[in-house]
Enzyme design. Structure first.
Site, PDB file in Angstrom:
ATOM      1  N   LYS A 127      18.271 -34.479 -34.570  1.00 50.87           N
ATOM      2  CA  LYS A 127      18.126 -33.626 -35.760  1.00 50.87           C
ATOM      3  C   LYS A 127      16.747 -32.943 -35.773  1.00 50.87           C
ATOM      4  O   LYS A 127      16.625 -31.801 -36.199  1.00 50.87           O
ATOM      5  CB  LYS A 127      18.298 -34.464 -37.041  1.00 50.87           C
ATOM      6  CG  LYS A 127      19.743 -34.847 -37.309  1.00 50.87           C
ATOM      7  CD  LYS A 127      20.515 -33.678 -37.944  1.00 50.87           C
ATOM      8  CE  LYS A 127      21.931 -34.001 -38.308  1.00 50.87           C
ATOM      9  NZ  LYS A 127      22.908 -34.038 -37.244  1.00 50.87           N
ATOM     10  N   LYS A 170      29.877 -33.543 -28.245  1.00 43.92           N
ATOM     11  CA  LYS A 170      30.957 -33.918 -29.175  1.00 43.92           C
ATOM     12  C   LYS A 170      31.290 -32.783 -30.139  1.00 43.92           C
ATOM     13  O   LYS A 170      30.480 -31.879 -30.348  1.00 43.92           O
ATOM     14  CB  LYS A 170      30.550 -35.186 -29.938  1.00 43.92           C
ATOM     15  CG  LYS A 170      29.386 -34.983 -30.872  1.00 43.92           C
ATOM     16  CD  LYS A 170      29.293 -36.084 -31.909  1.00 43.92           C
ATOM     17  CE  LYS A 170      28.252 -35.711 -32.939  1.00 43.92           C
ATOM     18  NZ  LYS A 170      28.276 -36.375 -34.180  1.00 43.92           N
ATOM     19  N   LYS A 179      30.117 -30.237 -36.661  1.00 42.18           N
ATOM     20  CA  LYS A 179      30.106 -29.176 -37.673  1.00 42.18           C
ATOM     21  C   LYS A 179      29.065 -28.108 -37.366  1.00 42.18           C
ATOM     22  O   LYS A 179      29.220 -26.956 -37.714  1.00 42.18           O
ATOM     23  CB  LYS A 179      29.720 -29.770 -39.041  1.00 42.18           C
ATOM     24  CG  LYS A 179      30.850 -30.441 -39.768  1.00 42.18           C
ATOM     25  CD  LYS A 179      30.343 -31.136 -41.037  1.00 42.18           C
ATOM     26  CE  LYS A 179      30.978 -32.502 -41.144  1.00 42.18           C
ATOM     27  NZ  LYS A 179      30.745 -33.230 -42.357  1.00 42.18           N
TER      28      LYS A 179
END
Ligand code: TYM
Length: 484
Positions: free
Chosen positions: A269, A349, A352
């Site tokens: 992140k 993966k 979103k």
């Protein structure tokens, strides 16, 4: 030499018993919850066969998967003084292993708890891992000569606590659905479940305050449309139960800083949002630990990407218990077949935040077709083993996850023979995915048109959650020396 399945079929046919052999996907884990989910049955229909070593040799004891043995009663009923689980080598000697102990056929004495026989159809292992076996419960003693005993207590699974959450960052995609929501659906019938829209976690990365409310509502609508049932589970919005943040602060007093900075999820992140590395982002796993521990959750249906957070959660529980006395269970992840849904781009993966990587639960047939058409493939003429990474691998993972018959095997064979036609495979897969999503989309329309019902569900869920949360916090504060 006959294989295990032929031997089983011979025996069943000879005794005139009706049965179904159910082909199992290769990737299905060997545990009962995964099978319950795959068969779409309840835990009460699953029969667990457990091998015990006793002072009179090894015995097989069968119980419903939603019950637990009373060990004293069990010893008495089968007339032994000592009882322990058979070891792996004991199982090997009998030609079986954990997760594959068959409903009948081993050279041991079988005992059947009578609650198994209260069921109509029961499901268990055929012993080879390739097929599951379903028979009428009343026929079980006929095939394994089992002695009927009355030794279980009920319900255990009904009391096991489950918690999971999805961030309020818009619509759910197939990764969320297959990795988390499907696990929630599998558990809600038999466990004590709380499922949450974790809106505070959604605020740790850049978000729009104008649309946050809609995103929260949207996740709730997706939960309900996918089949989460407010009669069976509690639904909450994290920020409306303030004890989440209260407990997270108290847990933070126990947890060191350095391991949080090293977590791969934090590093990812940080790289993704270099201008937004806020303290709450670092604190994310502690809040997640508080979410689950607030409800004393033991099982957490989440994707494999959450494993580092699960470790922090267990560490928080362990530390608290060490310092302030036994309070929290150590929660474990409930795994589903879709614990890692790869990206449509063929790299990493489904996520979103990665454009072109996902299929949303609300995508219509044409959109799904269009998205799958973009999955990168090869010429389809080379053959060999199906690759483990890249676009082709993604297509095969999705085929396995939406498999209802042997089509998965057919396409695999086509690939190995170097004659795969990706256009056909993608069209087939689009249909399969849409078949599963269509009823969810229709149900969503209903909830969109009936907002009052949704409000009522949320009110009821939050009330129930607040009550549990207050009780946990009372205990925690008392133990930590805070006045209450
Ligand atoms: P979120 O919203 O990022 O993800 C929600 C769930 O979807 C799973 N998931 C996937 N599973 C398989 N394949 C994928 N490609 C994929 N992408 C996402 C995630 O593993 C997750 O289960 N940290 C949580 C939110 C949370 C939470 C909790 C979960 C906060 N507190 C307490 C459980 C318990 C998360 O990742 O949300």
């Amino acid at each position: 030499m006959k294989n295990k399945i032929q031997l089983i079929e011979d025996k069943l046919k000879k005794s005139g018993i009706k049965y179904n052999l159910i082909p199992l996907p290769e990737s299905l884990p060997l545990d009962i919850p995964s099978h319950v989910m795959f068969y779409k049955i309840t835990f009460s229909q699953a029969t667990a066969t457990i091998l015990y070593k006793t002072d009179k040799g090894i015995v097989a004891i069968q119980r419903r998967a939603d019950t637990k043995f009373n060990l004293e009663k069990l010893k008495q009923a089968i007339g032994v003084k000592q009882l322990e689980f058979a070891s792996e080598s004991d199982l090997r000697e009998l030609g079986t292993k954990n997760g594959l102990v068959p409903l009948f056929g081993l050279q041991v004495k079988y005992f059947i708890d009578k609650k198994v026989l209260e069921q109509g159809k029961i499901y268990g292992s055929s012993g080879d891992g390739l097929f599951g076996l379903a028979i009428q419960a009343k026929d079980l003693p006929k095939v394994n000569n089992g002695q009927i005993i009355d030794v279980t207590e009920r319900p255990i699974l009904g009391k096991k606590r489950v918690y999971s959450g999805v961030r309020a960052t818009g619509r759910l995609h197939l990764g969320n659905y297959l990795g988390a929501v499907k696990g929630m659906l599998a558990l809600q019938d038999d466990y004590d479940c709380t499922f949450s829209v974790v809106d505070l976690h959604a605020m740790t990365t850049p978000y729009d305050p104008k649309t946050l409310k809609d995103s929260i509502r949207s996740v709730i609508l997706d939960f309900l449309s996918a089949g989460l049932d407010p009669e069976k589970c509690r639904l909450e919005i994290q920020s409306q139960v303030p004890q989440h943040t209260e407990l997270s602060f108290l847990l933070a007093t126990l947890y060191p800083l350095a391991p949080l900075e090293d977590l791969p999820t934090f590093k990812d992140k940080k790289a993704q949002y270099p201008k937004n590395v806020n303290t709450a982002l670092l604190y994310y796993p502690i809040l997640m630990a508080a979410d689950v521990l607030l409800y004393k959750g033991e099982l957490v249906p989440v994707g494999i990407d959450q494993e580092p957070h699960m470790e922090v959660m267990r560490e928080c529980a362990r530390k608290f218990n060490q310092v302030y006395g036994d309070t929290f269970p150590e929660p474990y992840r409930f795994k589903t077949m879709g614990e890692y849904v790869p990206s449509l781009t063929g790299a990493g993966k489904m996520s979103k935040t990665v454009e072109g990587s996902f299929i949303n639960l609300n995508d219509d047939f044409e959109t799904i077709k269009r998205k799958l058409a973009k999955v990168p493939t090869d010429a389809g003429t080379t053959g060999g083993d199906v690759p483990k990474i890249g676009g082709v691998a993604t297509l095969f993972v999705l085929l396995a996850l939406f498999n209802r018959d042997d089509m998965h095997k057919k396409y695999k064979q086509d690939y190995m023979d170097g004659k795969i036609r990706y256009g056909e495979l993608k069209a087939f897969l689009s249909e399969r995915i849409y078949d599963e999503l269509k009823p969810i989309q229709e149900k969503r329309k209903y909830f969109e048109e009936h907002p009052k019902i949704v409000d009522e569900i949320l009110k009821m869920g939050n009330e129930k959650c607040l009550k549990i949360a207050e009780e946990t916090m009372k205990e925690v504060k008392e133990k930590m020396g805070l006045s209450i």
